[in-house]
Write a protein that holds these residues in place. Structure first.
Motif, PDB file in Angstrom:
ATOM      1  N   ASP A   1     -15.521  48.984  -6.864  1.00  0.00           N
ATOM      2  CA  ASP A   1     -15.049  50.348  -7.758  1.00  0.00           C
ATOM      3  C   ASP A   1     -14.801  49.449  -9.107  1.00  0.00           C
ATOM      4  O   ASP A   1     -13.874  48.696  -9.154  1.00  0.00           O
ATOM      5  CB  ASP A   1     -13.793  51.202  -7.386  1.00  0.00           C
ATOM      6  CG  ASP A   1     -13.552  52.225  -8.069  1.00  0.00           C
ATOM      7  OD1 ASP A   1     -14.353  52.504  -8.933  1.00  0.00           O
ATOM      8  OD2 ASP A   1     -12.465  52.695  -7.978  1.00  0.00           O
TER       9      ASP A   1
ATOM     10  N   ASN B   1     -14.615  49.281 -13.368  1.00  0.00           N
ATOM     11  CA  ASN B   1     -14.402  50.088 -14.678  1.00  0.00           C
ATOM     12  C   ASN B   1     -15.475  49.728 -15.552  1.00  0.00           C
ATOM     13  O   ASN B   1     -15.382  48.313 -15.904  1.00  0.00           O
ATOM     14  CB  ASN B   1     -12.878  49.811 -15.227  1.00  0.00           C
ATOM     15  CG  ASN B   1     -12.550  50.294 -16.545  1.00  0.00           C
ATOM     16  OD1 ASN B   1     -13.662  50.775 -17.336  1.00  0.00           O
ATOM     17  ND2 ASN B   1     -11.622  50.720 -16.876  1.00  0.00           N
TER      18      ASN B   1
ATOM     19  N   MET C   1     -11.783  47.299  -9.806  1.00  0.00           N
ATOM     20  CA  MET C   1     -10.462  48.055 -10.158  1.00  0.00           C
ATOM     21  C   MET C   1     -10.124  48.087  -8.465  1.00  0.00           C
ATOM     22  O   MET C   1      -8.855  48.509  -8.020  1.00  0.00           O
ATOM     23  CB  MET C   1     -10.746  49.471 -10.445  1.00  0.00           C
ATOM     24  CG  MET C   1     -11.051  49.666 -11.877  1.00  0.00           C
ATOM     25  SD  MET C   1     -11.310  51.063 -12.675  1.00  0.00           S
ATOM     26  CE  MET C   1     -10.781  52.507 -11.575  1.00  0.00           C
ATOM     27  N   GLY C   2     -10.772  48.089  -7.340  1.00  0.00           N
ATOM     28  CA  GLY C   2     -10.779  48.186  -5.949  1.00  0.00           C
ATOM     29  C   GLY C   2     -11.991  48.138  -5.412  1.00  0.00           C
ATOM     30  O   GLY C   2     -13.011  48.019  -5.778  1.00  0.00           O
TER      31      GLY C   2
ATOM     32  N   ASP D   1     -13.918  50.913  -2.247  1.00  0.00           N
ATOM     33  CA  ASP D   1     -13.819  52.057  -1.550  1.00  0.00           C
ATOM     34  C   ASP D   1     -14.668  51.896  -0.502  1.00  0.00           C
ATOM     35  O   ASP D   1     -15.761  51.118  -0.363  1.00  0.00           O
ATOM     36  CB  ASP D   1     -14.502  53.285  -2.440  1.00  0.00           C
ATOM     37  CG  ASP D   1     -13.897  53.546  -3.919  1.00  0.00           C
ATOM     38  OD1 ASP D   1     -12.439  53.561  -3.551  1.00  0.00           O
ATOM     39  OD2 ASP D   1     -14.492  53.717  -4.573  1.00  0.00           O
TER      40      ASP D   1
ATOM     41  N   THR E   1      -9.444  53.519   0.652  1.00  0.00           N
ATOM     42  CA  THR E   1      -9.314  52.685  -0.700  1.00  0.00           C
ATOM     43  C   THR E   1      -8.332  51.458  -0.826  1.00  0.00           C
ATOM     44  O   THR E   1      -7.481  51.660  -0.143  1.00  0.00           O
ATOM     45  CB  THR E   1      -8.887  53.691  -1.864  1.00  0.00           C
ATOM     46  OG1 THR E   1      -9.779  54.512  -1.920  1.00  0.00           O
ATOM     47  CG2 THR E   1      -9.120  52.788  -3.373  1.00  0.00           C
TER      48      THR E   1
ATOM     49  N   ASN F   1      -6.752  49.027  -3.444  1.00  0.00           N
ATOM     50  CA  ASN F   1      -6.579  49.102  -4.963  1.00  0.00           C
ATOM     51  C   ASN F   1      -6.669  47.408  -5.273  1.00  0.00           C
ATOM     52  O   ASN F   1      -6.591  46.539  -4.493  1.00  0.00           O
ATOM     53  CB  ASN F   1      -5.318  49.402  -5.505  1.00  0.00           C
ATOM     54  CG  ASN F   1      -3.982  48.847  -5.070  1.00  0.00           C
ATOM     55  OD1 ASN F   1      -3.907  47.820  -4.810  1.00  0.00           O
ATOM     56  ND2 ASN F   1      -3.121  49.849  -5.150  1.00  0.00           N
ATOM     57  N   PHE F   2      -6.657  47.094  -6.505  1.00  0.00           N
ATOM     58  CA  PHE F   2      -6.713  45.883  -7.071  1.00  0.00           C
ATOM     59  C   PHE F   2      -5.742  44.819  -6.399  1.00  0.00           C
ATOM     60  O   PHE F   2      -5.997  43.601  -6.249  1.00  0.00           O
ATOM     61  CB  PHE F   2      -6.623  45.979  -8.509  1.00  0.00           C
ATOM     62  CG  PHE F   2      -6.950  44.268  -9.167  1.00  0.00           C
ATOM     63  CD1 PHE F   2      -8.207  44.007  -9.334  1.00  0.00           C
ATOM     64  CD2 PHE F   2      -5.930  43.861  -9.650  1.00  0.00           C
ATOM     65  CE1 PHE F   2      -8.322  42.592  -9.705  1.00  0.00           C
ATOM     66  CE2 PHE F   2      -5.946  42.648 -10.366  1.00  0.00           C
ATOM     67  CZ  PHE F   2      -7.416  42.015 -10.141  1.00  0.00           C
ATOM     68  N   ASN F   3      -4.441  45.293  -6.506  1.00  0.00           N
ATOM     69  CA  ASN F   3      -3.340  44.340  -5.829  1.00  0.00           C
ATOM     70  C   ASN F   3      -3.421  43.969  -4.557  1.00  0.00           C
ATOM     71  O   ASN F   3      -2.968  42.950  -4.336  1.00  0.00           O
ATOM     72  CB  ASN F   3      -2.044  45.313  -6.025  1.00  0.00           C
ATOM     73  CG  ASN F   3      -1.783  45.493  -7.622  1.00  0.00           C
ATOM     74  OD1 ASN F   3      -2.211  44.671  -8.459  1.00  0.00           O
ATOM     75  ND2 ASN F   3      -1.137  46.714  -7.773  1.00  0.00           N
ATOM     76  N   ARG F   4      -4.111  44.708  -3.895  1.00  0.00           N
ATOM     77  CA  ARG F   4      -4.332  44.254  -2.367  1.00  0.00           C
ATOM     78  C   ARG F   4      -5.705  43.545  -2.029  1.00  0.00           C
ATOM     79  O   ARG F   4      -5.751  43.214  -0.901  1.00  0.00           O
ATOM     80  CB  ARG F   4      -4.021  45.493  -1.421  1.00  0.00           C
ATOM     81  CG  ARG F   4      -2.910  45.890  -1.365  1.00  0.00           C
ATOM     82  CD  ARG F   4      -2.548  47.277  -0.747  1.00  0.00           C
ATOM     83  NE  ARG F   4      -1.176  47.508  -0.911  1.00  0.00           N
ATOM     84  CZ  ARG F   4      -0.556  48.467  -1.656  1.00  0.00           C
ATOM     85  NH1 ARG F   4      -1.754  49.081  -2.569  1.00  0.00           N
ATOM     86  NH2 ARG F   4       0.320  48.805  -1.887  1.00  0.00           N
TER      87      ARG F   4
ATOM     88  N   ARG G   1      -5.293  55.173   2.057  1.00  0.00           N
ATOM     89  CA  ARG G   1      -4.742  54.177   1.125  1.00  0.00           C
ATOM     90  C   ARG G   1      -4.149  52.905   1.962  1.00  0.00           C
ATOM     91  O   ARG G   1      -3.010  53.261   2.600  1.00  0.00           O
ATOM     92  CB  ARG G   1      -4.040  54.784   0.085  1.00  0.00           C
ATOM     93  CG  ARG G   1      -4.863  55.664  -0.502  1.00  0.00           C
ATOM     94  CD  ARG G   1      -4.163  55.836  -2.032  1.00  0.00           C
ATOM     95  NE  ARG G   1      -5.018  56.829  -2.848  1.00  0.00           N
ATOM     96  CZ  ARG G   1      -6.169  56.756  -3.495  1.00  0.00           C
ATOM     97  NH1 ARG G   1      -6.585  55.618  -3.602  1.00  0.00           N
ATOM     98  NH2 ARG G   1      -6.670  57.928  -3.958  1.00  0.00           N
TER      99      ARG G   1
ATOM    100  N   SER H   1      -1.429  49.958   2.319  1.00  0.00           N
ATOM    101  CA  SER H   1      -0.070  49.720   1.797  1.00  0.00           C
ATOM    102  C   SER H   1       0.182  48.265   2.134  1.00  0.00           C
ATOM    103  O   SER H   1      -0.718  47.573   2.680  1.00  0.00           O
ATOM    104  CB  SER H   1       0.852  50.725   2.185  1.00  0.00           C
ATOM    105  OG  SER H   1       1.264  50.341   3.495  1.00  0.00           O
TER     106      SER H   1
END
Length: 94
Positions: free
Chosen positions: A7, A9, A16-17, A19, A33, A35-38, A76, A78
């Protein structure tokens, strides 16, 4: 894991991540999904067509404007998510 894609931008050219679409033993499709941090933790494990066990994830409502499956929910990941590849299926996937 049926399929995954990055994903990005498009305005900034930044990742960004990721999917993904998962399929379970009942042939249900579910969007997921990361996300970018993981990404540093999970990205190296992703392989389309691989079988995984997941726990510690969060279920949220799917964005109705960009829904890719019939499911109204999205997975999502975590900080407490475990994401381990299986070498042998626990149950058959048709």
């Amino acid at each position: 894991l049926l399929r995954f894609w990055e994903d990005i931008n498009m305005k900034r050219g930044e990742l960004m991540g990721i999917d993904m679409i998962f399929v379970d033993a009942k042939s249900s499709l579910m969007l997921a999904t990361v996300n970018f941090n993981r990404l540093p933790t999970l990205r190296r494990r992703l392989k389309a067509g691989a079988l995984f066990t997941n726990s510690g994830f969060v279920m949220t409502r799917c964005n109705q404007n960009s829904r890719l499956t019939d499911s109204s929910l999205t997975i999502r990941f975590s900080d407490s998510t475990t994401f381990d590849e299986l070498t042998e299926p626990v149950s058959p996937i048709l």
